[in-house]
Design an enzyme around this catalytic site. Structure first.
Site, PDB file in Angstrom:
ATOM      1  CG  HIS A 279      -2.054  -0.995   1.126  1.00 55.43           C
ATOM      2  ND1 HIS A 279      -3.216  -0.766   0.400  1.00 55.43           N
ATOM      3  CD2 HIS A 279      -2.186  -2.233   1.673  1.00 55.43           C
ATOM      4  CE1 HIS A 279      -4.015  -1.834   0.525  1.00 55.43           C
ATOM      5  NE2 HIS A 279      -3.404  -2.731   1.278  1.00 55.43           N
ATOM      6  CG  ASP A 342      -3.552  -3.998   4.984  1.00 50.24           C
ATOM      7  OD1 ASP A 342      -2.625  -3.170   5.141  1.00 50.24           O
ATOM      8  OD2 ASP A 342      -4.617  -3.709   4.410  1.00 50.24           O
ATOM      9  CD  GLU A 343      -5.852  -5.714   1.194  1.00 50.09           C
ATOM     10  OE1 GLU A 343      -6.981  -6.202   0.951  1.00 50.09           O
ATOM     11  OE2 GLU A 343      -5.618  -4.488   1.129  1.00 50.09           O
ATOM     12  CB  ALA A 344       2.555  -7.015   2.156  1.00 51.17           C
ATOM     13  CG  HIS A 345      -1.514  -9.539  -1.978  1.00 49.19           C
ATOM     14  ND1 HIS A 345      -1.692 -10.295  -0.844  1.00 49.19           N
ATOM     15  CD2 HIS A 345      -2.704  -8.888  -2.185  1.00 49.19           C
ATOM     16  CE1 HIS A 345      -2.929 -10.118  -0.382  1.00 49.19           C
ATOM     17  NE2 HIS A 345      -3.557  -9.270  -1.177  1.00 49.19           N
TER      18      HIS A 345
END
Length: 537
Positions: A279, A342-345
């Protein structure tokens, strides 16, 4: 969902009797919203108080009423001034704030060092024909008690022009302390920038429901919203847009200090978030050296997630993180600093773990406690860290078990299940605002769960509180905030404040219905859920 208790329904059925003077404790009373000439039954408020004992006749606020405070306490006087500011416009009464020994009766705000059982935020409100006494151990408790006093008065008290009375507070005693110390709401000011005045307006709305943490999501792919002197392009360039390509914006350090000051005046602690290592497109676009290939990507105005990552291997990354956390911590008097996670894909797992191992000590170095989204438990949470769980009912058992294991090992939990308390989720398929990736979240679903029993395997003692996030992919105006936060926000606030024994949907929906006229008086254009028996406007 835990089994419902039945005794609050009985209590609701006996409300009229209780209001007439019989004693009842525990659950708050419930009844149809009173007309303008009636006295609101004691305890028919949100959040439900811990103990309600109706007794005797009401107190009436009149032109002779004084607000009495401890003349030696700056905090008491400030709270007295706040209360007067709420009551004067609608009642038309002068309501002077005076030292307590200069008058009798009226409304007495009293700090009592001996009442330690009330804790940091508890209070006791006693109402009788000769006056109201509001007692607390600490100033925050006085302020929470003032919100109860507000709600005991007719909804018209919230209007800014003189209204017809009478202004009665039912007789009896409320003794009240919070279930959880952490009762939060989050504003995403990154997807769409929200001005200082918009944030202040939300702070005032949160105050009425005894929320004590304001989590500000200050950075994301679409915008960086806080000035950092050592990296100035973060705000001036990274903050120059938002979802849909609007002008964006950012807070100067003075802006941020004003938000912190205003929140503190409402006894709310600001929890700032810089989301890392994902993000981060706004930061990557602002400084090419933060990218592994040294090439800055363009600014981003869409709504996809998971595509950006800081370069974990570069030393400059940690210079950047240190500078940002140092400057933000210096502006933030509260205990917490949220580092996202979060959401550190786009960050390989081993890099994610290494990154968190280096960043969490930086937070501690500048005197703050780490908060992270629950993916932080995939690394090693620092001692004392809080993990904010935003999973769904359909979240995998393995992921839930990972969070529960961290909780068993001492990590505290803030519960924000997306399919319960994400305020940006649509109520129904017909809701014009919001998203639906977590499902549709009507008012009952948002309210009807127990934080202590929600996450399998997590000790109840690990749950430190709840928080209602409001993400802003589709939200940019006050009217949008109002429609998505209300009426769900008060229910989340009740989950954080009220004892589990008071929890019952049937009695809550009636108390919530009584809030409808108050929303209207405050100018809140709320969603009129068909699940709630709202009174006719």
């Amino acid at each position: 969902m835990r089994q419902r208790r039945t005794f609050p329904r009985v209590l609701g059925a006996l409300l009229i009797v209780a209001a007439a003077g019989l004693s009842c404790a525990g659950a708050a009373a419930s009844a149809p919203p009173p007309g303008p000439a009636l006295t609101r039954p004691l305890g028919q408020i949100v959040p439900a108080p811990a103990s309600v004992k109706p007794a005797g006749a009401p107190y009436a606020i009149t032109a002779a009423t004084r607000i009495r405070v401890d003349g030696d306490s700056r905090e008491s006087r400030a709270i007295g001034d706040y209360l007067a500011g709420v009551l004067r416009p609608s009642t038309g009464h002068p309501l002077p704030v005076v030292d307590e020994d200069r008058a009798r009766g009226g409304i007495l705000l009293r700090l009592s060092p001996r009442d330690r059982a009330l804790g940091e935020e508890g209070y006791r409100l006693r109402s009788a024909p000769d006056g109201i006494t509001l007692t607390a151990h600490r100033p925050a408790g006085l302020f929470r008690g003032v919100q109860t006093l507000r709600q005991q008065l007719p909804a018209a008290v919230e209007r800014r022009t003189v209204q017809a009375g009478p202004w009665r507070v039912a007789g009896g005693t409320i003794t009240d302390t919070p279930r959880y110390a952490y009762r939060g709401a989050m504003l995403d000011v990154s997807r769409h920038f929200l001005t200082v005045d918009q944030v202040k307006r939300y702070i005032d709305q949160l105050a009425l429901y005894k929320v004590n943490k304001l989590h500000l999501h200050l950075s994301d792919d679409q915008g960086w919203r806080i000035a950092i002197d050592s990296w100035p392009r973060l705000a001036t360039y990274g903050g120059s847009t938002e979802v849909g390509g609007g002008p964006g914006g950012h807070y100067t350090k003075d802006d941020y200090k004003e938000i912190v000051r205003y929140a503190a005046s409402r006894y709310q602690e600001v929890v700032p978030e810089i989301d890392l290592p994902g993000h981060t497109n706004a930061a990557l676009a602002s400084y090419a050296e933060l990218n592994c290939d040294g090439v800055a990507p363009p600014l981003y105005t869409g709504t996809a997630v998971g595509f950006s990552s800081l370069c974990v291997a570069k030393p400059v990354t940690y210079d950047f993180v240190d500078d940002v956390i140092r400057e933000l911590a210096a502006l933030t008097p509260g205990a917490y600093l949220h580092i996202g996670g979060d959401e550190a894909h786009s960050t390989p797992h081993e890099d994610y773990v290494a990154f968190m191992d280096r960043v969490q000590p930086i937070v501690a170095r500048y005197g703050k406690t780490v908060v992270g989204w629950h993916q932080l438990t995939g690394a090693t949470p620092a001692k004392g860290a809080l993990a904010q769980y935003w999973g769904l009912d359909r979240t995998s058992d393995a992921e839930k078990a990972q969070v529960a294991k961290a909780a068993q090992n001492g990590t505290g939990l803030i519960l924000s299940p997306a399919d319960r308390v994400y305020l940006d989720m649509k109520y129904t398929k017909d809701t014009p605002l919001g998203l639906s990736w977590a499902g549709y979240v009507e008012v009952q679903r948002s309210y009807d769960w127990d934080p202590a029993a929600y996450l399998p395997g997590a000790p109840a003692s690990a749950v430190k509180g709840v928080e209602a996030p409001l993400w802003t992919e589709t939200i940019s105006e006050n009217a949008h905030i109002d429609r998505m936060a209300f009426p769900r926000l008060p229910g989340v606030a009740e989950l954080g404040w009220s004892p589990a024994a008071t929890h019952d949907w049937e009695t809550y929906r009636t108390r919530l219905a009584a809030q409808g006229p108050r929303f209207e008086a405050l100018g809140i254009d709320f969603y009129r859920s068909p699940q709630v028996p709202w009174p006719a406007s």
